[in-house]
Design an enzyme around this catalytic site. Sequence first.
Site, short mmCIF file in Angstrom:
data_model
loop_
_atom_site.label_atom_id
_atom_site.label_comp_id
_atom_site.label_asym_id
_atom_site.label_seq_id
_atom_site.Cartn_x
_atom_site.Cartn_y
_atom_site.Cartn_z
N THR A 123 0.80 -1.23 0.00
CA THR A 123 0.00 0.00 0.00
C THR A 123 0.83 1.28 0.00
OG1 THR A 123 -0.17 -0.07 2.41
CG2 THR A 123 -1.95 -1.09 1.16
N LYS B 25 -2.77 7.39 -0.53
CA LYS B 25 -2.79 6.81 0.81
C LYS B 25 -2.78 7.96 1.81
CE LYS B 25 -0.56 3.33 3.74
NZ LYS B 25 0.48 2.29 3.89
#
Lengths: 435, 435
Positions: free
Chosen positions: B177, B254
């Site tokens: 991620t 993110k």
Amino acid sequence: MTYKEISKEFLDKANVTIGDRILVSKDDISYEGILLDRSEDAKDAYIVIKLDSGYNVGVNIESATIKLIEKGDKPKIGYSGEKIEKDSNKDNISIISTGGTVSSIIDYKSGAVHPKFTAEDLLRANPELLDIANYDVKALYNVLSENMETEYWVKAAESVADDINDGADGIVIAHGTDTMHYTSAALSFMIKTPVPIVITGAQRSSDRPSTDAFLNIYNAVGAAKSDIAEVTVCMHNSLNDGDCALHKGTKVRKMHTSRRDTFRSINSEPIALLSDGKLKSINLPYIKRGENKLKLNTNLETKVALIKSFPGITSDIIDYHIDKGYKGLVIEGTGLGHLPDYMVETLQRANDEGIPVVMTSQCLYGTINMNVYSTGRLLQDAGAISGLDMTPETAYVKLAWALGQSDNLDEVRKIIQTNIAGELNESSSLKYFLN
Amino acid sequence: MTYKEISKEFLDKANVTIGDRILVSKDDISYEGILLDRSEDAKDAYIVIKLDSGYNVGVNIESATIKLIEKGDKPKIGYSGEKIEKDSNKDNISIISTGGTVSSIIDYKSGAVHPKFTAEDLLRANPELLDIANYDVKALYNVLSENMETEYWVKAAESVADDINDGADGIVIAHGTDTMHYTSAALSFMIKTPVPIVITGAQRSSDRPSTDAFLNIYNAVGAAKSDIAEVTVCMHNSLNDGDCALHKGTKVRKMHTSRRDTFRSINSEPIALLSDGKLKSINLPYIKRGENKLKLNTNLETKVALIKSFPGITSDIIDYHIDKGYKGLVIEGTGLGHLPDYMVETLQRANDEGIPVVMTSQCLYGTINMNVYSTGRLLQDAGAISGLDMTPETAYVKLAWALGQSDNLDEVRKIIQTNIAGELNESSSLKYFLN
């Protein structure tokens, strides 16, 4: 007015004076708005127009045409500039201007762009302020906040301390928004304060023609009169001219390029909301008026850099800063606080040379945790210091301040990881996300 | 299992095998969790434990003690590893793994940490997936995404194109991620696709012991079967295991170090929400399956840097990059796209040497507008290119790609400001803020 020679002739021909609505056309562009006065030292061939968006543009009148659309009103005010006697029943609020949009907005209402911001300008523009406090106002400097340098933080802190020593019951600092959160963090570390220190400004988002400056200043004065003796940022809480939010100076960040509610608390929430110049709700515990004695500590190491990581970053950039004599680095890493693992060696070099490297996250929200993944553990082994739940910006300011206190790596590490001014939450809460 | 010699002896003595719950104590620290297998090339003296938080830790067993808490279950699955025949009534989905937490989570369920991720691992862990598609699965590489380098983007794009040419009806990429949004932007620019390309991963936030991998992958497969033929990111939409959001690959970021709903659309909203592997709502127009023909363009200039501005930044950092032969720079400026005005001269130097400098904002939300303030106008005059409403990360990837298409400054400027893959909104909307 300060227009003269070429520009005065240009305006006179069209029978235009300050405050009039005009249309200026040049090449393929037209600007419609209100003619403002301009600063004394402006170049002669420029005029300044306040657009309906609220922004000022300077237009070079060479080969431009001008059309008067509507004569302007006189400023609609009750206060006409006379000296105000202080009312001993009211709090004494010190207003310090540093430049930025908020000052120009105030000037807009008075129809003039002064490089020096005066009490009279402020009060002429916002006579309602007279009802709620006595004011001492000074123009400390006049810079757009993107041009703010670290030395300005020191000047501002010293000026605030002077005013507190002179008996101010609260301080309001008018500041550009671009770097307001860097300044609020700097003042948070530099000053232990017995009275509120409230930083405010104007965003003047282009979506709305009206200014947000008045509401922000009015509520900032309210906050400066309150019991919250911390360094805070007071700005719109939503797109509407309703509440203002009072953010902790170390936990706030500009999050939108143009919205008036751009300032948001990160990994926290506003200490309070204000409405009509009064506290409306309190969300967090705070340091009360008089709890701290005034203490000024402006020692700062300015040779500190903030470096953002990205796929493709090379170790060279760290080496460059070490070679250039930087005393500390803050990394805006990825995720929980990561850099590519090929960077570990150069972090080790920084550590070996006594240069602290503080890790923060480009996620902004959440806390650094270098224990979870192998990369983080390698970085920690190489000396990287967790910035915990500080924003990269607050960590940058704090590292500069920490290095002003000590050049010992272990001591700096300890300062970074010790809560000084509300910048570290004891336990990270997941609930503070995009609020 | 791959434990042998020292570590095997250590485990055997305590009657511990893979999948058992154990307590390992060492110095002042104890770790409780499930013993995992480890990769073939791991150092002998380490064992790997899956903590209840979901994270793996490697523990050096030297001077450690171990206690068996509970013998582990066998994997509770219906599928036991036999070769699956393809069902001609089902879509053929290609799953490409690149490493990151998502892969280790899948492995966790099977009770093993394999460096090579296989279809069998995936399906053994998530037999429910067999109901909704046929799979071809390959492990492209196995890196933590903070270690992702730009060359990996090229490999991933080529692999995706191969699979599409081989008849895949949709692609799912399992990815770490930390830099997922950089990769999603890169693939968006590199591939025009006739089928969905969905990137997913696992955040495994430490607030919850359960994994988010299954829901993300299951919905990613759902998205890969859908009509949305774009490069997207499919991740949790909230803290709960409810919906997944399908974000445009160029408009996502993110935003939290640990929350499972960390990925948020910036200056946009998710194209769609998914639930139970099916589209639940559509928010934005999208490119439909088959609308584009496959076109791969992986040309990339990797000598590009992303530089963050801060009060105290010096021109030297720009000069350094020019001197080092960088071909393009992305600045993460303040506010509407500003750098201190003392930086203008060095930006002019970059421009004079044909090096594009793209301006973005550390606000993240909102659009660049260098027409509003004098500083912005100076920067524009010195050649700064507005990144409009792109995130700094997307602008960085796009500049690398644009320089792969042309080394002509005017052409690069044109590419940056032309919408290629949904990265630029035609009109900036203020409504997309912290949503």
